[in-house]
Design a protein around this motif. Structure first.
Motif, short mmCIF file in Angstrom:
data_model
loop_
_atom_site.label_atom_id
_atom_site.label_comp_id
_atom_site.label_asym_id
_atom_site.label_seq_id
_atom_site.Cartn_x
_atom_site.Cartn_y
_atom_site.Cartn_z
N ARG A 25 0.82 -1.22 0.00
CA ARG A 25 0.00 0.00 0.00
C ARG A 25 0.86 1.27 0.00
NH1 ARG A 25 -5.63 0.63 1.45
NH2 ARG A 25 -5.70 -1.58 1.90
N ASP A 26 1.93 1.30 0.76
CA ASP A 26 2.81 2.48 0.79
C ASP A 26 3.47 2.72 -0.57
OD1 ASP A 26 2.18 2.84 3.44
OD2 ASP A 26 3.99 1.82 4.18
N HIS A 27 3.84 1.64 -1.24
CA HIS A 27 4.45 1.79 -2.56
C HIS A 27 3.44 2.27 -3.59
CE1 HIS A 27 7.84 -1.21 -1.35
NE2 HIS A 27 8.00 -0.01 -0.82
N ALA A 28 2.18 1.88 -3.42
CA ALA A 28 1.14 2.36 -4.33
C ALA A 28 0.97 3.87 -4.19
CB ALA A 28 -0.17 1.64 -4.06
N ARG A 29 0.98 4.35 -2.96
CA ARG A 29 0.89 5.81 -2.74
C ARG A 29 2.08 6.52 -3.38
NH1 ARG A 29 -0.60 4.44 3.01
NH2 ARG A 29 -2.85 4.46 3.00
N LEU A 30 3.26 5.94 -3.20
CA LEU A 30 4.46 6.52 -3.78
C LEU A 30 4.37 6.53 -5.31
CD1 LEU A 30 7.30 7.66 -3.29
CD2 LEU A 30 8.15 5.31 -3.39
N LEU A 31 3.83 5.46 -5.88
CA LEU A 31 3.66 5.40 -7.33
C LEU A 31 2.74 6.52 -7.84
CD1 LEU A 31 4.02 3.85 -10.05
CD2 LEU A 31 1.95 2.59 -9.43
N VAL A 32 1.64 6.75 -7.14
CA VAL A 32 0.71 7.82 -7.54
C VAL A 32 1.41 9.19 -7.43
CG1 VAL A 32 -1.45 9.00 -6.96
CG2 VAL A 32 -1.36 6.51 -7.00
N LEU A 33 2.17 9.38 -6.36
CA LEU A 33 2.89 10.65 -6.21
C LEU A 33 3.93 10.86 -7.30
CD1 LEU A 33 3.35 10.83 -2.33
CD2 LEU A 33 1.88 12.26 -3.76
N VAL A 34 4.67 9.81 -7.65
CA VAL A 34 5.70 9.93 -8.69
C VAL A 34 5.05 10.22 -10.04
CG1 VAL A 34 7.42 8.62 -10.00
CG2 VAL A 34 7.44 8.56 -7.50
N VAL A 35 4.00 9.48 -10.37
CA VAL A 35 3.31 9.71 -11.64
C VAL A 35 2.71 11.12 -11.66
CG1 VAL A 35 1.33 9.01 -13.06
CG2 VAL A 35 2.88 7.29 -12.13
N GLY A 36 2.12 11.54 -10.54
CA GLY A 36 1.57 12.90 -10.45
C GLY A 36 2.65 13.95 -10.62
N GLY A 37 3.82 13.73 -10.03
CA GLY A 37 4.93 14.68 -10.19
C GLY A 37 5.42 14.76 -11.63
N LEU A 38 5.54 13.61 -12.27
CA LEU A 38 5.96 13.60 -13.67
C LEU A 38 4.93 14.30 -14.56
CD1 LEU A 38 7.44 10.00 -13.97
CD2 LEU A 38 8.69 12.17 -13.98
N PHE A 39 3.66 14.05 -14.28
CA PHE A 39 2.62 14.71 -15.06
C PHE A 39 2.59 16.21 -14.79
CE2 PHE A 39 -0.57 11.23 -16.46
CZ PHE A 39 0.48 10.48 -16.98
#
Length: 159
Positions: free
Chosen positions: A15-29
């Protein structure tokens, strides 16, 4: 009690890595949307926001469904299957342990479906597991039922 088995769905991403994934994708976008804004392509930005929102929703939905599980308990002459939905609703089914058998139906594509069968009733177990895991669960339940039958007194010996 000779069997107490809890089956839970697999989750490959914590679950923590999923949150991190959303944050990274959001940052790139966000970085990409700044570039699109500078180039005058601002209509693309709402679609990028929608993509990040849909990714977050899909991961959240996936983890919510991970709360579902099944529990098999062999005790007091009964094999009890309790299914718990992702929302916590539990439904229990009981089968007579002595007459219960484990059936595995193999499909042409190599999948396996596991059923508990007793006196005309069939209950499918482990639908959310992979085929090798279902076969392993079937072997464990078969072994527990065999141990139970070997420990139970025979009805012919009572006569």
């Amino acid at each position: 009690m000779s069997l107490d088995l809890t089956l839970t769905p697999n989750r490959s991403l914590p679950r923590d890595h999923a949150r991190l994934l959303v944050l990274v994708v959001g940052g790139l976008f966000l970085i990409g949307s700044i570039r699109f804004l500078v180039l005058g392509l601002w209509p693309i930005i709402p679609f990028m926001i929608a993509d990040v929102a849909l990714l977050a929703w899909a991961l959240r939905s996936n983890y919510r469904s991970g709360g579902a599980h099944e529990r098999l308990v062999l005790a007091h002459d009964a094999l009890t299957l309790t299914r718990v939905s992702p929302w916590g609703e539990a439904v229990s089914e009981q089968l007579e342990a002595y007459f219960t058998r484990v059936d595995i139906e193999e499909t042409p594509l190599g999948d396996a479906h596991v059923f508990l069968a007793s006196r005309g009733r069939r209950l499918r177990i482990g639908q959310f597991l992979s085929a090798p895991e279902r076969r392993e669960v079937a072997a464990v339940v078969r072994e527990a039922l065999a141990r139970y039958r070997n420990q139970s007194p025979s009805t012919s010996a009572m006569a």
